[in-house]
Write a protein that holds these residues in place. Structure first.
Motif, PDB file in Angstrom:
ATOM      1  N   GLY A  62       0.667  -1.217   0.022  1.00 15.11           N
ATOM      2  CA  GLY A  62       0.118   0.076  -0.055  1.00 15.11           C
ATOM      3  C   GLY A  62       0.854   1.354  -0.076  1.00 15.11           C
ATOM      4  O   GLY A  62       2.064   1.171  -0.230  1.00 15.11           O
ATOM      5  N   ALA A  63       0.204   2.482   0.216  1.00 16.04           N
ATOM      6  CA  ALA A  63       0.969   3.613   0.223  1.00 16.04           C
ATOM      7  C   ALA A  63       0.507   4.752   1.162  1.00 16.04           C
ATOM      8  O   ALA A  63      -0.682   4.795   1.443  1.00 16.04           O
ATOM      9  N   PRO A  64       1.249   5.613   1.762  1.00 20.23           N
ATOM     10  CA  PRO A  64       0.452   6.808   2.644  1.00 20.23           C
ATOM     11  C   PRO A  64      -0.156   7.455   1.603  1.00 20.23           C
ATOM     12  O   PRO A  64      -0.082   7.420   0.610  1.00 20.23           O
ATOM     13  N   LEU A  65      -1.166   8.379   2.232  1.00 22.05           N
ATOM     14  CA  LEU A  65      -1.989   9.236   1.425  1.00 22.05           C
ATOM     15  C   LEU A  65      -1.112  10.445   1.041  1.00 22.05           C
ATOM     16  O   LEU A  65      -0.073  10.859   1.355  1.00 22.05           O
ATOM     17  N   ALA A  66      -1.408  11.097  -0.337  1.00 25.99           N
ATOM     18  CA  ALA A  66      -0.629  12.373  -0.607  1.00 25.99           C
ATOM     19  C   ALA A  66      -0.879  13.406   0.014  1.00 25.99           C
ATOM     20  O   ALA A  66       0.204  14.155   0.181  1.00 25.99           O
ATOM     21  N   GLY A  67      -1.690  13.566   0.923  1.00 22.29           N
ATOM     22  CA  GLY A  67      -1.950  14.699   1.903  1.00 22.29           C
ATOM     23  C   GLY A  67      -2.098  14.134   3.470  1.00 22.29           C
ATOM     24  O   GLY A  67      -2.008  12.918   3.423  1.00 22.29           O
TER      25      GLY A  67
END
Length: 227
Positions: A62-67
Motif C-alpha cells: 500500500g502507500a501513504p496518502l498524498a495529503g
C-alpha cells in the motif's frame, strides 16, 4: 548471533544518537524546517543501521496518502517509531508524557512537535491532546498514533484506547490503519534478529464514523499481520 547484532546495532546507533540529540538545540536555531530535516536525518541513520548492522529489511504494502491524514499504527517495537517518521516525512507523533521529561531529548521532541498523551486519562489532558492534534492538522502535518498504547508481542491484541476517537474527531481527516510485524525481528523482550518486516498501509477510513465503528475498524486492520 542475535545478541552480537543487537550489541553492534545499539553501539552504533545510540552512540551517534547522543551527539545528534545534543546538537538538536543548535539546529533549532535555523528554524523549524531545518530542525525537522535534522530529525529525518536521524531516522535515515536509524534505517541504515537496521539494514546494514541488524539485517532488517522493510517491505511496504500500500502507500501513504498524498495529503495529511491520521495514521493509526500497530506498535510492536521501537523500530516503527523511527520508520514511520521517515516514511511519512516528519509527522506529528502522539507520545507518552514520560518521554517528554527526558533531559534535552524531551525538549527536542517538543520542538519537533510531538503530541503529548497523558495516560491518567483526565478530561483536561484529552482536550489538550486534541487541540495539539487539530493544530498539527491545520498546519498540514499528518498525525501518527499507536491506538493500543504500548508495545505488544506477536499475537497480542491490546484494546484500543479512548484517545483514538478524540483525535479522529479533532483532526477531521481520514484514518489510515498501519499493520506491521516488527516484533518478528525486534521483539519487546530479547535480542534483535535479521529478517523481513512488512508495513501495510490500509485503505483510508473516512471521517465522520461513530466511536465504536472507528475503533473496531482500526483495531481489526492494524492487527492484520499479527498472526
Amino acid at each position: 548471533m542475535g545478541r552480537v547484532r543487537t550489541i553492534v546495532f545499539k553501539s552504533a546507533f545510540y552512540g551517534l544518537s547522543v551527539a545528534i540529540v545534543l546538537l538538536a538545540p543548535v539546529t533549532a536555531l535555523f528554524g523549524q524546517r531545518a530542525f525537522r530535516r535534522w530529525v529525518l536525518l536521524w531516522t535515515q541513520y536509524h534505517a541504515w543501521c537496521a539494514r546494514n548492522l541488524a539485517g532488517i529489511r522493510v517491505r511496504i504494502e500500500g502507500a501513504p496518502l498524498a495529503g495529511p491524514a491520521l495514521y493509526a499504527s500497530k506498535h510492536q517495537s521501537f523500530f516503527e517509531t523511527f520508520e514511520l517518521v521517515r516514511m511519512l516525512d516528519a509527522p506529528a507523533v502522539v507520545m507518552r508524557q514520560e518521554y517528554a521529561r527526558i533531559p534535552v531529548w524531551g525538549w527536542a521532541a517538543r520542538r519537533y512537535g510531538i503530541i503529548i498523551i497523558d495516560r491518567s486519562g483526565s478530561a483536561a489532558a484529552l482536550r489538550q491532546m486534541m487541540r495539539e492534534a487539530k493544530a498539527a492538522g491545520a498546519a498540514g502535518r499528518s498525525v501518527v498514533l499507536f491506538p493500543e498504547g504500548t508495545r505488544s508481542a506477536m499475537g497480542e491484541t491490546p484494546p484500543v484506547l479512548s484517545g483514538l476517537a478524540g483525535l479522529y474527531r479533532a483532526v477531521g481527516r481520514p484514518v489510515v490503519p498501519i499493520a506491521l510485524d516488527t516484533a518478528r525481528v525486534w521483539p519487546k523482550h530479547g535480542p534483535m534478529r535479521p529478517g523481513l518486516v512488512t508495513f501495510r498501509f490500509g485503505e483510508p477510513i473516512p471521517a465522520g464514523l461513530k466511536r465504536n465503528e472507528i475503533e473496531s475498524l482500526v483495531h481489526r486492520e492494524i492487527n492484520a499481520l499479527n498472526g
